[in-house]
Design a protein around this motif. Sequence first.
Motif, PDB file in Angstrom:
ATOM      1  N   ILE A 132       1.105  -2.132   5.443  1.00 45.10           N
ATOM      2  CA  ILE A 132       0.128  -1.370   6.235  1.00 45.10           C
ATOM      3  C   ILE A 132      -1.137  -2.192   6.443  1.00 45.10           C
ATOM      4  CG2 ILE A 132      -1.409   0.655   6.197  1.00 45.10           C
ATOM      5  CD1 ILE A 132       1.449   1.387   6.998  1.00 45.10           C
ATOM      6  N   ILE A 133      -1.615  -2.843   5.390  1.00 48.48           N
ATOM      7  CA  ILE A 133      -2.828  -3.662   5.505  1.00 48.48           C
ATOM      8  C   ILE A 133      -2.596  -4.838   6.453  1.00 48.48           C
ATOM      9  CG2 ILE A 133      -4.342  -5.252   4.245  1.00 48.48           C
ATOM     10  CD1 ILE A 133      -4.169  -3.265   1.899  1.00 48.48           C
ATOM     11  N   LEU A 134      -1.495  -5.537   6.272  1.00 49.23           N
ATOM     12  CA  LEU A 134      -1.233  -6.700   7.122  1.00 49.23           C
ATOM     13  C   LEU A 134      -1.050  -6.307   8.579  1.00 49.23           C
ATOM     14  CD1 LEU A 134       1.106  -8.731   4.772  1.00 49.23           C
ATOM     15  CD2 LEU A 134      -1.186  -9.384   5.529  1.00 49.23           C
ATOM     16  N   TYR A 135      -0.439  -5.165   8.819  1.00 48.36           N
ATOM     17  CA  TYR A 135      -0.195  -4.746  10.196  1.00 48.36           C
ATOM     18  C   TYR A 135      -1.436  -4.110  10.825  1.00 48.36           C
ATOM     19  CZ  TYR A 135       2.093  -2.737  14.258  1.00 48.36           C
ATOM     20  OH  TYR A 135       2.439  -2.412  15.548  1.00 48.36           O
ATOM     21  N   ALA A 136      -2.003  -3.121  10.134  1.00 54.42           N
ATOM     22  CA  ALA A 136      -3.090  -2.345  10.724  1.00 54.42           C
ATOM     23  C   ALA A 136      -4.447  -3.032  10.626  1.00 54.42           C
ATOM     24  CB  ALA A 136      -3.164  -0.970  10.065  1.00 54.42           C
ATOM     25  N   VAL A 137      -4.731  -3.655   9.494  1.00 59.98           N
ATOM     26  CA  VAL A 137      -6.049  -4.263   9.301  1.00 59.98           C
ATOM     27  C   VAL A 137      -6.075  -5.694   9.819  1.00 59.98           C
ATOM     28  CG1 VAL A 137      -7.782  -4.904   7.582  1.00 59.98           C
ATOM     29  CG2 VAL A 137      -6.530  -2.775   7.325  1.00 59.98           C
ATOM     30  N   SER A 138      -5.032  -6.465   9.513  1.00 59.66           N
ATOM     31  CA  SER A 138      -5.041  -7.883   9.860  1.00 59.66           C
ATOM     32  C   SER A 138      -4.389  -8.197  11.190  1.00 59.66           C
ATOM     33  CB  SER A 138      -4.356  -8.689   8.761  1.00 59.66           C
ATOM     34  OG  SER A 138      -5.011  -8.451   7.544  1.00 59.66           O
ATOM     35  N   GLY A 139      -3.598  -7.277  11.724  1.00 57.11           N
ATOM     36  CA  GLY A 139      -3.023  -7.455  13.049  1.00 57.11           C
ATOM     37  C   GLY A 139      -1.819  -8.374  13.137  1.00 57.11           C
ATOM     38  N   LEU A 140      -1.157  -8.632  12.026  1.00 55.18           N
ATOM     39  CA  LEU A 140       0.045  -9.458  12.077  1.00 55.18           C
ATOM     40  C   LEU A 140       1.198  -8.654  12.666  1.00 55.18           C
ATOM     41  CD1 LEU A 140       0.057 -11.345   8.646  1.00 55.18           C
ATOM     42  CD2 LEU A 140      -0.531 -12.250  10.877  1.00 55.18           C
ATOM     43  N   LYS A 141       2.155  -9.359  13.276  1.00 56.02           N
ATOM     44  CA  LYS A 141       3.348  -8.729  13.813  1.00 56.02           C
ATOM     45  C   LYS A 141       4.354  -8.517  12.684  1.00 56.02           C
ATOM     46  CE  LYS A 141       2.895 -10.731  18.421  1.00 56.02           C
ATOM     47  NZ  LYS A 141       1.596 -11.290  18.341  1.00 56.02           N
ATOM     48  N   HIS A 142       5.301  -7.602  12.903  1.00 60.29           N
ATOM     49  CA  HIS A 142       6.274  -7.280  11.866  1.00 60.29           C
ATOM     50  C   HIS A 142       7.084  -8.503  11.434  1.00 60.29           C
ATOM     51  CE1 HIS A 142       5.510  -3.029  11.634  1.00 60.29           C
ATOM     52  NE2 HIS A 142       5.527  -2.950  12.947  1.00 60.29           N
ATOM     53  N   ARG A 143       7.480  -9.354  12.362  1.00 58.57           N
ATOM     54  CA  ARG A 143       8.254 -10.551  11.986  1.00 58.57           C
ATOM     55  C   ARG A 143       7.413 -11.510  11.148  1.00 58.57           C
ATOM     56  NH1 ARG A 143       6.193 -13.995  15.635  1.00 58.57           N
ATOM     57  NH2 ARG A 143       5.923 -13.280  17.748  1.00 58.57           N
ATOM     58  N   GLU A 144       6.119 -11.584  11.430  1.00 57.56           N
ATOM     59  CA  GLU A 144       5.226 -12.437  10.653  1.00 57.56           C
ATOM     60  C   GLU A 144       5.040 -11.877   9.242  1.00 57.56           C
ATOM     61  OE1 GLU A 144       2.424 -13.967  14.367  1.00 57.56           O
ATOM     62  OE2 GLU A 144       1.912 -12.113  13.328  1.00 57.56           O
ATOM     63  N   THR A 155      14.015  -4.965   6.499  1.00 59.50           N
ATOM     64  CA  THR A 155      13.451  -4.369   5.287  1.00 59.50           C
ATOM     65  C   THR A 155      11.961  -4.111   5.465  1.00 59.50           C
ATOM     66  OG1 THR A 155      15.092  -5.516   3.938  1.00 59.50           O
ATOM     67  CG2 THR A 155      13.134  -4.681   2.792  1.00 59.50           C
ATOM     68  N   GLU A 156      11.263  -5.072   6.045  1.00 66.99           N
ATOM     69  CA  GLU A 156       9.828  -4.918   6.295  1.00 66.99           C
ATOM     70  C   GLU A 156       9.595  -3.714   7.193  1.00 66.99           C
ATOM     71  OE1 GLU A 156       6.197  -4.967   8.536  1.00 66.99           O
ATOM     72  OE2 GLU A 156       8.174  -5.275   9.407  1.00 66.99           O
ATOM     73  N   ARG A 157      10.389  -3.625   8.248  1.00 70.61           N
ATOM     74  CA  ARG A 157      10.257  -2.522   9.194  1.00 70.61           C
ATOM     75  C   ARG A 157      10.545  -1.188   8.488  1.00 70.61           C
ATOM     76  NH1 ARG A 157       7.628  -1.080  13.525  1.00 70.61           N
ATOM     77  NH2 ARG A 157       8.889  -0.154  15.118  1.00 70.61           N
ATOM     78  N   TRP A 158      11.532  -1.164   7.612  1.00 69.17           N
ATOM     79  CA  TRP A 158      11.882   0.043   6.866  1.00 69.17           C
ATOM     80  C   TRP A 158      10.721   0.468   5.972  1.00 69.17           C
ATOM     81  CZ3 TRP A 158      12.902   1.056   1.596  1.00 69.17           C
ATOM     82  CH2 TRP A 158      13.489   2.292   1.347  1.00 69.17           C
ATOM     83  N   TYR A 159      10.119  -0.497   5.253  1.00 65.97           N
ATOM     84  CA  TYR A 159       8.951  -0.190   4.420  1.00 65.97           C
ATOM     85  C   TYR A 159       7.819   0.384   5.273  1.00 65.97           C
ATOM     86  CZ  TYR A 159      10.472  -2.608   0.124  1.00 65.97           C
ATOM     87  OH  TYR A 159      11.111  -2.981  -1.021  1.00 65.97           O
ATOM     88  N   TYR A 160       7.594  -0.217   6.437  1.00 68.40           N
ATOM     89  CA  TYR A 160       6.521   0.222   7.327  1.00 68.40           C
ATOM     90  C   TYR A 160       6.753   1.658   7.781  1.00 68.40           C
ATOM     91  CZ  TYR A 160       3.479   0.479  11.409  1.00 68.40           C
ATOM     92  OH  TYR A 160       2.533   0.875  12.333  1.00 68.40           O
ATOM     93  N   ILE A 161       7.961   1.949   8.240  1.00 68.85           N
ATOM     94  CA  ILE A 161       8.283   3.293   8.723  1.00 68.85           C
ATOM     95  C   ILE A 161       8.191   4.300   7.579  1.00 68.85           C
ATOM     96  CG2 ILE A 161      10.163   4.738   9.630  1.00 68.85           C
ATOM     97  CD1 ILE A 161      10.981   2.213  11.308  1.00 68.85           C
ATOM     98  N   ARG A 162       8.686   3.918   6.398  1.00 67.23           N
ATOM     99  CA  ARG A 162       8.606   4.801   5.240  1.00 67.23           C
ATOM    100  C   ARG A 162       7.136   5.054   4.862  1.00 67.23           C
ATOM    101  NH1 ARG A 162      11.431   3.281  -0.368  1.00 67.23           N
ATOM    102  NH2 ARG A 162       9.580   2.007  -0.532  1.00 67.23           N
ATOM    103  N   ALA A 163       6.309   4.023   4.920  1.00 69.64           N
ATOM    104  CA  ALA A 163       4.890   4.171   4.600  1.00 69.64           C
ATOM    105  C   ALA A 163       4.214   5.119   5.592  1.00 69.64           C
ATOM    106  CB  ALA A 163       4.191   2.813   4.600  1.00 69.64           C
ATOM    107  N   LEU A 164       4.518   4.960   6.871  1.00 73.99           N
ATOM    108  CA  LEU A 164       3.944   5.868   7.872  1.00 73.99           C
ATOM    109  C   LEU A 164       4.382   7.303   7.618  1.00 73.99           C
ATOM    110  CD1 LEU A 164       4.234   3.878  11.220  1.00 73.99           C
ATOM    111  CD2 LEU A 164       2.216   4.235   9.798  1.00 73.99           C
TER     112      LEU A 164
END
Length: 180
Positions: A132-144, A155-164
Motif C-alpha cells: 500500500i505504501i509503495l503503491y499509494a504513497v511512492s507511486g510505484l507500479k505493481h510490477r515494480e 502475489t503482489e497484486r493479490w496482497y494489494y487487493i486483499r489489503a484494499l
Amino acid sequence: MNNEIDILLSSLKSANDSSFEILFKKMHKPVFAFAFSILGDKSLAEDVVQETFIRIKTKSNLYLEGTNGVAWIFQIARNLSLNLLKKRKYEVTFEDNELLEELFFKDFDLSLEKFLLKEALTKLNKNERQIIILYAVSGLKHREIAKLLNIPQSTERWYYIRALGKLRKALSSKTIYEKG
C-alpha cells in the motif's frame, strides 16, 4: 517522476551535488515511509534513510542508466531495513500514532476520518502495508513493487487487493457502527 529520478541518479556519477540535494528532497519521505513499513520504528527508519542516501552517493556508479531509479533506491532501502531486522532481531510494532498521522493523514481534515483510517491500517500485515505504501504513497507500479519485494507479480497484486478489501471492510464496519 521515474524519468526525473533516473536523470538525477545519472548526473550523480559526475559528482553533481545539486542533483543529490534534489534527489534527497524528492525521495527521502517515500524512502522513510517504506523503511518504517518494514521496521515499525521511527529512529531505525531514519537511520535507514540516512544510510540509503549515503549508499546512493557512494555507489551511484553502479546505477545502470535507463533502468528504474526509484526501484533501485527502494531496493537499497529494503536491503538495509531487512539487514537491520536480522541484526537486531527486532520486534515490529506500530504504536507511533503521531508518525502514522504525519505519513498518511496530513490531508485529512476530519478527526473521525483520521481515526478510522489509522485504525484500518493497523489491520494490515507487513506485506500488505508495504505494498500500500509503495503503491499509494511512492507511486510505484505493481510490477515494480513485485520485483522490489522479490515476489511474483500475481502475489503482489493479490496482497494489494486483499489489503484494499481489509481497508474497505474496516472502514465500512466502523462507519456503520458509528452511524448505527
